[in-house]
Design a protein around this motif. Structure first.
Motif, PDB file in Angstrom:
ATOM      1  N   ASP A   1       0.812  -1.224   0.000  1.00  0.00           N
ATOM      2  CA  ASP A   1       0.000   0.000   0.000  1.00  0.00           C
ATOM      3  C   ASP A   1       0.840   1.266   0.000  1.00  0.00           C
ATOM      4  O   ASP A   1       0.281   2.374   0.044  1.00  0.00           O
ATOM      5  CB  ASP A   1      -0.910   0.016   1.239  1.00  0.00           C
ATOM      6  CG  ASP A   1      -1.942  -1.086   1.222  1.00  0.00           C
ATOM      7  OD1 ASP A   1      -2.463  -1.382   0.129  1.00  0.00           O
ATOM      8  OD2 ASP A   1      -2.220  -1.653   2.297  1.00  0.00           O
ATOM      9  N   PHE A   2       2.144   1.123  -0.043  1.00  0.00           N
ATOM     10  CA  PHE A   2       3.040   2.261   0.134  1.00  0.00           C
ATOM     11  C   PHE A   2       2.759   3.375  -0.881  1.00  0.00           C
ATOM     12  O   PHE A   2       2.498   4.527  -0.512  1.00  0.00           O
ATOM     13  CB  PHE A   2       4.489   1.795   0.026  1.00  0.00           C
ATOM     14  CG  PHE A   2       5.505   2.821   0.410  1.00  0.00           C
ATOM     15  CD1 PHE A   2       6.084   2.803   1.666  1.00  0.00           C
ATOM     16  CD2 PHE A   2       5.906   3.807  -0.490  1.00  0.00           C
ATOM     17  CE1 PHE A   2       7.032   3.748   2.024  1.00  0.00           C
ATOM     18  CE2 PHE A   2       6.848   4.748  -0.134  1.00  0.00           C
ATOM     19  CZ  PHE A   2       7.416   4.732   1.127  1.00  0.00           C
ATOM     20  N   ASP A   3       2.799   3.053  -2.158  1.00  0.00           N
ATOM     21  CA  ASP A   3       2.631   4.076  -3.194  1.00  0.00           C
ATOM     22  C   ASP A   3       1.234   4.684  -3.162  1.00  0.00           C
ATOM     23  O   ASP A   3       1.070   5.897  -3.365  1.00  0.00           O
ATOM     24  CB  ASP A   3       2.914   3.490  -4.576  1.00  0.00           C
ATOM     25  CG  ASP A   3       4.377   3.112  -4.762  1.00  0.00           C
ATOM     26  OD1 ASP A   3       5.232   3.689  -4.068  1.00  0.00           O
ATOM     27  OD2 ASP A   3       4.651   2.221  -5.588  1.00  0.00           O
ATOM     28  N   ARG A   4       0.218   3.866  -2.901  1.00  0.00           N
ATOM     29  CA  ARG A   4      -1.150   4.378  -2.831  1.00  0.00           C
ATOM     30  C   ARG A   4      -1.304   5.356  -1.678  1.00  0.00           C
ATOM     31  O   ARG A   4      -1.983   6.385  -1.807  1.00  0.00           O
ATOM     32  CB  ARG A   4      -2.139   3.231  -2.669  1.00  0.00           C
ATOM     33  CG  ARG A   4      -2.322   2.365  -3.906  1.00  0.00           C
ATOM     34  CD  ARG A   4      -3.287   1.234  -3.638  1.00  0.00           C
ATOM     35  NE  ARG A   4      -4.606   1.723  -3.248  1.00  0.00           N
ATOM     36  CZ  ARG A   4      -5.289   1.308  -2.173  1.00  0.00           C
ATOM     37  NH1 ARG A   4      -4.769   0.397  -1.364  1.00  0.00           N
ATOM     38  NH2 ARG A   4      -6.465   1.796  -1.903  1.00  0.00           N
ATOM     39  N   PHE A   5      -0.673   5.054  -0.546  1.00  0.00           N
ATOM     40  CA  PHE A   5      -0.775   5.975   0.578  1.00  0.00           C
ATOM     41  C   PHE A   5      -0.143   7.317   0.250  1.00  0.00           C
ATOM     42  O   PHE A   5      -0.741   8.377   0.459  1.00  0.00           O
ATOM     43  CB  PHE A   5      -0.136   5.411   1.846  1.00  0.00           C
ATOM     44  CG  PHE A   5       0.013   6.470   2.904  1.00  0.00           C
ATOM     45  CD1 PHE A   5      -1.093   6.918   3.599  1.00  0.00           C
ATOM     46  CD2 PHE A   5       1.240   7.070   3.142  1.00  0.00           C
ATOM     47  CE1 PHE A   5      -0.986   7.942   4.533  1.00  0.00           C
ATOM     48  CE2 PHE A   5       1.366   8.087   4.069  1.00  0.00           C
ATOM     49  CZ  PHE A   5       0.245   8.525   4.775  1.00  0.00           C
TER      50      PHE A   5
END
Length: 299
Positions: free
Chosen positions: A49-53
């Motif tokens: 979820d890193f990039d989405r966050f």
């Protein structure tokens, strides 16, 4: 840990100390803060979820992201994706660990830049904090993790060369939830260390602010060189998600901000409501980070 993240971006009255005969005889310590634009909330999200966050946070509040990288940011072996999301209303340090997270990392709420790490740690201990980890070096400075009364964990850090960031458009608030058993001890400790000023202490605030409409609570607002802090003193019987919101972000138009957030995949957990002199909502970003967002309604 915070220091490594900045590599990616590279770029009053003093309340009394904790009551004790020894501290009462000691002189006041210096203020080691640098400024709230150098302080961040630490956000740990699943790697997937890193990039989405990061994208959703910037889409909601504006600003930019530092260059993303993968680093060992702890003194023991580990690997994490790391990035800063720098917005006009506050900065977050984002971590998406690819390995298990070494103790005691992952529990710290914030990272605060100080002018002298050794003296800052010694001052924190004098005012009632304990070290959760001995001060350790990184490539551009040194770090420590400390815990205040009530179990409030923070990271403090120092740079060999201080970064230069513009002031924030609005300073976020560190939202602390405590019971009466320890609230005064924490407030004395923090204001003593931070040279903090209590700007309000409402002992009959509406419990609706924390999801308890049939109760009253105590709300204490503190200002210091480390930014803003609001301490909610309650019985701890809070409905979800209250108490999970570590940081509150001040915006000029709550409705417009929430519209941007929704479009970016952010979930509204508590719909906008009047809380004192503000309109406030609680949201959850991709990856699970829960935050409060508010706009001042005072005339």
């Amino acid at each position: 840990m915070k220091r490594m993240i900045f590599l990616l971006a590279a770029g009053l009255a003093v309340a009394g100390p904790v009551s004790s005969p020894t501290l009462a005889r000691e002189p006041a310590t210096a203020d080691y803060s640098v400024g709230p634009q150098y302080d961040t909330t630490h956000v740990y999200v699943p790697e997937a979820d890193f990039d989405r966050f990061v994208a959703s946070f910037i889409a909601t509040f504006g600003g930019t992201a530092s260059k993303q990288g993968e680093f060992q940011v702890t003194p023991t072996k580990s690997l994490t994706k790391s990035q800063l999301a720098l917005t006009p209303v506050g900065t977050v340090s984002v971590f998406g660990f690819k390995t298990p997270i070494p103790y005691p990392f992952g529990d710290e709420r914030t990272g605060y830049l100080v002018t002298d790490i050794d003296r800052a740690v010694a001052s924190a201990i004098r005012y009632g904090a304990v070290r959760r980890i001995a001060t350790f070096p990184d490539p551009i400075g040194r770090d420590s993790v400390i815990q205040w009364p009530g179990g409030i964990n923070m990271q403090i850090y120092w740079h060999t060369t201080k970064p230069n960031y513009a002031p924030l458009a609005s300073v976020p608030e560190n939202r602390i939830y405590l019971t009466p058993d320890v609230a005064d001890k924490f407030i004395r400790s923090w204001t003593g260390f931070a040279h903090g000023r209590i700007v309000s202490d409402n002992r009959a605030a509406a419990g609706a602010e924390v999801g308890q409409p049939d109760k009253t609570i105590r709300r204490v607002a503190i200002r210091s060189g480390y930014g803003n802090m609001t301490v909610f003193v309650t019985d701890g019987q809070l409905p979800w998600p209250f108490g999970r919101d570590m940081t509150g972000y001040a915006v000029t138009d709550l409705g417009a901000t929430l519209a941007k957030a929704t479009a970016a995949g952010v979930e509204t957990l508590v719909a906008p409501r009047a809380t004192g002199t503000r309109q406030s909502a609680i949201v959850r970003f991709p990856g699970g980070y829960i935050a409060e967002i508010h706009a001042d309604t005072a005339k």
